[in-house]
Design an enzyme around this catalytic site. Structure first.
Site, PDB file in Angstrom:
ATOM      1  N   ASP A   1      51.827  42.950  42.191  1.00 13.77           N
ATOM      2  CA  ASP A   1      51.530  41.690  42.875  1.00 13.77           C
ATOM      3  C   ASP A   1      50.463  41.858  43.954  1.00 13.77           C
ATOM      4  O   ASP A   1      49.724  40.921  44.241  1.00 13.77           O
ATOM      5  CB  ASP A   1      52.802  41.085  43.481  1.00 13.77           C
TER       6      ASP A   1
ATOM      7  N   CYS B   1      39.984  57.329  34.370  1.00 15.47           N
ATOM      8  CA  CYS B   1      40.893  58.381  34.820  1.00 15.47           C
ATOM      9  C   CYS B   1      41.289  59.304  33.680  1.00 15.47           C
ATOM     10  O   CYS B   1      40.461  60.092  33.228  1.00 15.47           O
ATOM     11  CB  CYS B   1      42.095  57.765  35.531  1.00 15.47           C
ATOM     12  N   LEU B   2      42.496  59.173  33.142  1.00 18.24           N
ATOM     13  CA  LEU B   2      42.856  59.984  31.981  1.00 18.24           C
ATOM     14  C   LEU B   2      41.815  59.771  30.877  1.00 18.24           C
ATOM     15  O   LEU B   2      41.475  60.700  30.135  1.00 18.24           O
ATOM     16  CB  LEU B   2      44.241  59.559  31.470  1.00 18.24           C
TER      17      LEU B   2
ATOM     18  N   HIS C   1      39.517  54.483  39.535  1.00 21.46           N
ATOM     19  CA  HIS C   1      40.008  53.254  38.902  1.00 21.46           C
ATOM     20  C   HIS C   1      39.209  52.034  39.361  1.00 21.46           C
ATOM     21  O   HIS C   1      39.589  51.396  40.356  1.00 21.46           O
ATOM     22  CB  HIS C   1      41.485  53.047  39.241  1.00 21.46           C
TER      23      HIS C   1
ATOM     24  N   GLU D   1      39.144  49.208  38.113  1.00 15.19           N
ATOM     25  CA  GLU D   1      39.885  47.953  37.893  1.00 15.19           C
ATOM     26  C   GLU D   1      40.584  47.436  39.149  1.00 15.19           C
ATOM     27  O   GLU D   1      40.854  46.244  39.260  1.00 15.19           O
ATOM     28  CB  GLU D   1      40.893  48.110  36.741  1.00 15.19           C
TER      29      GLU D   1
HETATM   30  N1  GLN Z   1      47.405  62.157  34.142  1.00 17.10           N
HETATM   31  C1  GLN Z   1      46.104  62.310  34.683  1.00 17.10           C
HETATM   32  C2  GLN Z   1      46.125  63.019  36.018  1.00 17.10           C
HETATM   33  O1  GLN Z   1      47.137  63.076  36.675  1.00 17.10           O
HETATM   34  C3  GLN Z   1      45.380  60.997  34.786  1.00 17.10           C
HETATM   35  C4  GLN Z   1      46.008  60.054  35.765  1.00 17.10           C
HETATM   36  C5  GLN Z   1      45.578  58.631  35.557  1.00 17.10           C
HETATM   37  O2  GLN Z   1      45.048  58.289  34.508  1.00 17.10           O
HETATM   38  N2  GLN Z   1      45.823  57.777  36.528  1.00 17.10           N
HETATM   39  O3  GLN Z   1      45.119  63.524  36.448  1.00 17.10           O
END
Ligand code: GLN
Length: 534
Positions: free
Chosen positions: A72, A369-370, A504, A506
């Site tokens: 939220d 990220c990942l 990120h 987003e």
């Molecule tokens: N699992 C990965 C890490 O800890 C990516 C984390 C994620 O995508 N927020 O680095």
């Protein structure tokens, strides 16, 4: 002038748009020139949302100051256009742990520590810290939930202390429509109003959510039961575009009710620009949290805020068993793909296949990220031929940990709030695509949430700064678009859009200002939505 409070409670069902209503009310007031902030109260015992499963609870939203919040807060940021902080989310876990810590510290020496007044006191203290002309307090869950009672009690006490005129209570409920008998049912609403009253709170406004517009007789019935005038019952039928809500509220003169009640004056006219047309571009998110759309909320909203239709969520695990032809059949129709963040091994091979497909077929791809970490692994395995390349997150014994745990993370044993979190400055290198994405800005301030990082030394043979690429290097190399202490972004040159970021983007999109990475990603797809030609 005394601070004013708008308290938003929910009844009947959860998930009926309390967050959107709170955020929209915030925006409405902001547009009228009032300084407003929101606080989300989550009655669960988790200290923050960091350890909660996105499949059940939706995404973990990361604030600039590195707090892992309920999603939220993302609504508040996108709608109100302001960055929220840790103090904008209060959980029962935070409240109880700080009361217990104070007790151990001898702060209440001599007294019996109780829910009232100690826990309620702690809640009030936290609420008092929020500084704005109007503070919108959204209480998670529904009225009657056992965990929520202490918060409602704290607010009841606040009303006594600060004066009723400084408070406005909005109770949002759901009014179901029974097709068989063609009628709206107001009984659940009546009952939830009664529950609220029993706690000592009289709602000022009932926001009745419904699938279809409710008829005046039902509105009158709800008003009667709530003990309010019928004009204080507002009906909010389902709306596909949530960003219309502030305008709809304005059209219903909702702001005049609030301004009158709280004795506030608007200093400027209402003006609200939000996307109304949505391009039918097909974007696929290759995810693994498929329990709810909310798991990728900020990504979905970032795309929406670029004026593009809702993306499709694809199950990464389903891709794992597919051969090249099947992958093509599935992914060809998408204009662009997003590999979102995530944790753990499940679905990884499917995501890697999608990345390979996008890289080889020149399909726009944004890795987050990942997603970026996997772009590196895919490149190493399939382009460079390092078949063993892995992340120590998936295989702690791997001989080639191209993605490895950050040094200072290795010492941390406790979960929750312990990753690399929050906004940090990162330079953006000239002569990269990322630099163009950012409108030739030389640095950015972006939010992080990760435990693993790119193993710079191991990746060096194929991971290069733009200006150091030599003819003897692998062709192509992955180019570093941004690097702080850690690699923050990688990209491919001869590709319409192949960019991965460790952070990120987003979480930074706001109405009227979607993050430039999403805008550029979408621009690279524009016109190719049908696919097939590559
Ligand atoms: N699992 C990965 C890490 O800890 C990516 C984390 C994620 O995508 N927020 O680095």
């Amino acid at each position: 002038m005394a601070k004013k409070y708008i308290v938003v409670t929910g009844g009947v069902l959860s998930g009926i748009g309390k967050g959107i209503l709170s955020a929209s009310t915030g925006r409405l007031l902001k547009e009228l020139g009032i300084h407003v902030l929101g606080v989300k109260i989550d009655p669960y015992l988790n200290v923050d949302a960091g350890t909660m499963n996105p499949n059940q609870h939706g995404e973990v939203f990361v604030t600039e100051d590195g707090y892992e919040a309920d999603l939220d807060l993302g609504h508040y940021e996108r709608f109100i256009g302001l960055n929220m902080r840790k103090e904008n989310n209060i959980t029962a876990g935070q409240v109880y742990s700080s009361v217990i810590a104070k007790e151990r510290g001898g702060k209440y020496l001599g007294s019996t520590v109780q829910i009232v007044p100690h826990v309620t006191g702690e809640v009030k203290e936290r609420l008092n810290q929020i500084d704005a002309e109007v503070v919108i307090i959204e209480i998670g869950g529904t009225v009657g939930d056992i965990e929520g009672e202490v918060f409602l009690e704290a607010i009841r006490e606040m009303v006594l202390e600060k004066g009723k005129d400084n408070f406005l209570f909005i109770h949002i409920t759901y009014v179901p429509y029974l097709k068989v008998t063609s009628e709206f049912k107001t009984k659940p609403t009546q009952q939830s109003i009664q529950l609220l009253r029993r706690i000592g709170i009289q709602p000022d406004i009932i926001a009745a959510r419904s699938e279809l517009p409710i008829e005046p007789p039902e509105i009158r019935k709800i008003a009667l039961f709530a003990g309010i005038k019928p004009e204080m019952v507002i009906n909010l039928p389902d709306n596909k575009n949530v960003y219309e809500v502030p305008r709809n509220l304005h059209n219903m003169r909702f702001h005049t009710i609030i301004l009158d009640r709280l004795q506030l004056t608007a200093s400027q006219d209402f003006h609200w620009d939000y996307p109304t047309m949505f391009k039918p571009l097909k974007i696929g998110i290759i995810g693994k949290y498929l329990g709810t759309d909310d798991a990728y909320k900020s990504i979905i909203e970032s795309i929406f805020l670029c004026g593009v239709e809702k993306p499709t969520l694809l199950d990464a695990q389903e891709l794992e068993e597919m051969n090249e032809e099947e992958i093509h059949l599935l992914l060809n129709e998408f204009g662009g793909l997003i590999i979102p963040g995530g944790f753990g091994k499940r679905g990884i091979e499917g995501k890697l296949k999608a990345i390979r497909y996008a890289r080889e077929r020149l399909k726009p791809l944004l890795g987050i990220c990942l997603g970026m970490q996997l772009m590196i692994l895919e490149f190493a395995r399939n382009q460079i031929g390092w078949k063993e390349a892995d992340s120590s997150e998936f295989d702690p014994e791997t001989k080639l940990p191209l993605i490895d745990m950050m040094e200072d993370q290795k010492k941390i044993l406790q979960m929750g709030g312990t990753m690399r979190l929050g906004a940090q400055r990162t330079p953006i290198f000239k002569n990269t695509k990322l630099y163009e994405v950012y409108g030739r800005q030389e640095e950015a301030y972006e939010r992080h949430r990760h435990r693993y990082e790119v193993n710079w030394e191991l990746c060096r043979p194929f991971l290069k700064f733009r200006e150091e690429v030599r003819p003897e290097d692998p062709d192509p190399c992955l180019i570093v678009g941004s690097k702080s202490e850690f690699v923050e972004s990688v990209e491919l040159e001869d590709h319409p859009f192949f960019i991965g970021v460790q952070y990120h983007p987003e979480f930074q999109s706001k109405v009227g200002h979607p993050h430039p990475l999403f805008l550029s990603f979408i621009r690279s797809i524009n016109g190719e939505s049908k696919g097939g030609s590559l």
